[in-house]
Design an enzyme around this catalytic site. Structure first.
Site, PDB file in Angstrom:
ATOM      1  N   GLU A  38       0.859  -1.197   0.000  1.00 34.76           N
ATOM      2  CA  GLU A  38       0.000   0.000   0.000  1.00 34.76           C
ATOM      3  C   GLU A  38       0.898   1.252   0.000  1.00 34.76           C
ATOM      4  O   GLU A  38       1.940   1.274   0.667  1.00 34.76           O
ATOM      5  CB  GLU A  38      -0.837  -0.046   1.278  1.00 34.76           C
ATOM      6  CG  GLU A  38      -1.748   1.118   1.521  1.00 34.76           C
ATOM      7  CD  GLU A  38      -2.507   0.970   2.856  1.00 34.76           C
ATOM      8  OE1 GLU A  38      -2.111   0.108   3.692  1.00 34.76           O
ATOM      9  OE2 GLU A  38      -3.494   1.700   3.049  1.00 34.76           O
ATOM     10  N   LYS A 109      -9.143   2.342  -2.258  1.00 37.90           N
ATOM     11  CA  LYS A 109      -9.415   1.649  -0.988  1.00 37.90           C
ATOM     12  C   LYS A 109     -10.800   2.008  -0.438  1.00 37.90           C
ATOM     13  O   LYS A 109     -11.116   3.185  -0.232  1.00 37.90           O
ATOM     14  CB  LYS A 109      -8.330   2.015   0.016  1.00 37.90           C
ATOM     15  CG  LYS A 109      -8.387   1.268   1.337  1.00 37.90           C
ATOM     16  CD  LYS A 109      -7.182   1.647   2.197  1.00 37.90           C
ATOM     17  CE  LYS A 109      -7.124   0.852   3.492  1.00 37.90           C
ATOM     18  NZ  LYS A 109      -5.926   1.199   4.294  1.00 37.90           N
ATOM     19  N   CYS A 144      -5.143  -3.502   2.314  1.00 45.11           N
ATOM     20  CA  CYS A 144      -4.921  -3.525   3.762  1.00 45.11           C
ATOM     21  C   CYS A 144      -6.215  -3.681   4.569  1.00 45.11           C
ATOM     22  O   CYS A 144      -6.844  -4.722   4.514  1.00 45.11           O
ATOM     23  CB  CYS A 144      -4.113  -2.296   4.173  1.00 45.11           C
ATOM     24  SG  CYS A 144      -3.213  -2.552   5.728  1.00 45.11           S
ATOM     25  N   VAL A 171      -0.439  -2.580  10.604  1.00 39.68           N
ATOM     26  CA  VAL A 171       0.121  -2.107  11.868  1.00 39.68           C
ATOM     27  C   VAL A 171      -0.338  -2.947  13.060  1.00 39.68           C
ATOM     28  O   VAL A 171       0.238  -2.856  14.131  1.00 39.68           O
ATOM     29  CB  VAL A 171      -0.221  -0.618  12.109  1.00 39.68           C
ATOM     30  CG1 VAL A 171       0.467   0.259  11.085  1.00 39.68           C
ATOM     31  CG2 VAL A 171      -1.719  -0.376  12.101  1.00 39.68           C
TER      32      VAL A 171
HETATM   33  C1  ACM Z   1      -4.078  -0.104   7.040  1.00 40.38           C
HETATM   34  O1  ACM Z   1      -5.157  -0.202   6.473  1.00 40.38           O
HETATM   35  N1  ACM Z   1      -3.040   0.489   6.491  1.00 40.38           N
HETATM   36  C2  ACM Z   1      -3.898  -0.690   8.370  1.00 40.38           C
END
Ligand code: ACM
Length: 262
Positions: A38, A109, A144, A171
């Site tokens: 990402e 996203k 992510c 994370v």
């Molecule tokens: C994330 O979506 N970068 C944790």
């Protein structure tokens, strides 16, 4: 076909340096599909509209075009996270480009995580798949934190994805339990390219936990990387093996869905 995930620590805000790293990997890695993390061109923890505007560019911007050109030139499919600017809107996005893809595509996203919400607009591309004819493989993209919503992978699988790719900057740690389940519950391959390293902005630290992985359609780990350091993980996939969703002579995990009950 071979799929690769590239794990590295992008240099915060240095689009040129990151693009150089990405293009070199595209040229050198022996795989049909290469997945980068990402926001791989820019780094992650850019906070608020002004900071994100500084690192964002259109799908065919100066650095993203270099990635697209490298994908085309090398005859590979590349999925790479970047900050996309579309007019006043900034998206946490991934480009999908290269051999077998007439026009580069962009996934924006859907589910923004934490302080991404300060600078990015929630994605409006929706989940879509791309069929790559020479690989006979249908690829779907999520980014992510989309993993946290089973609907993301399910939407892609229902659209025929054989392989879900997931550029990531993870994370938390719980994803390592859930991600193989996304593969298993949809009977698809899943390739997670996660970054490493740490970033600091506005008095806050964020640390990313690597362990990029490629999961088989039964949830097994086909290849994985350490938690720290640069790494490339590669696995051999057989896309056609994901398509029969039956698991005995009576049950089929897609045909048995009771949509009217959900
Ligand atoms: C994330 O979506 N970068 C944790």
């Amino acid at each position: 076909m071979r799929v690769a995930c590239v794990q590295f620590a992008p240099v915060f805000g240095n689009l040129d340096a990151n693009t150089e790293i990405i293009v070199n990997h595209i040229d050198q890695i022996d795989a049909d599909v290469i997945v980068f993390p990402e926001l791989a061109t820019s780094g992650y923890f850019h906070l608020g509209h002004d900071e994100v505007t500084r690192i964002a560019e259109p799908l065919a911007g100066p650095t993203t075009q270099r990635v697209i050109d490298a994908a085309t030139r090398s005859g590979k499919v590349v999925v790479c996270g970047f900050a996309e600017r579309d007019g006043e809107m900034m998206y946490n996005a991934a480009l999908i480009a290269g051999k077998g893809i007439a026009q580069p595509r962009v996934y924006r996203k859907t589910h923004l995580f934490y302080k991404e919400t300060l600078g990015f607009t929630p994605g409006n591309s929706g989940f879509f798949t791309v069929y790559i004819e020479h690989l006979d493989c249908t690829i779907g993209t999520m980014i992510c934190y989309d993993w946290r919503f089973p609907e993301s992978a399910r939407a892609l699988a229902l659209q025929g994805a054989d392989l879900i790719v997931c550029p990531s900057n993870l994370v938390t740690h719980i994803w390592r339990m859930a991600m193989p389940v996304r593969a298993f519950e949809n009977k698809v391959y899943l390739a997670v390219a996660n970054r490493t390293g740490a970033e600091h902005n506005a008095g806050e630290d964020v640390a990313f936990n690597g362990q990029s992985a490629i999961y088989g359609y039964n949830g097994s780990v086909l290849a994985d990387a350490p938690a720290e350091g640069d790494a490339i993980v590669i696995a051999e996939l057989h896309p056609e093996q994901t398509r029969d969703k039956a698991f005995n002579s009576i049950n089929d995990i897609f045909k048995d869905r009771r949509e009217d009950m959900y």
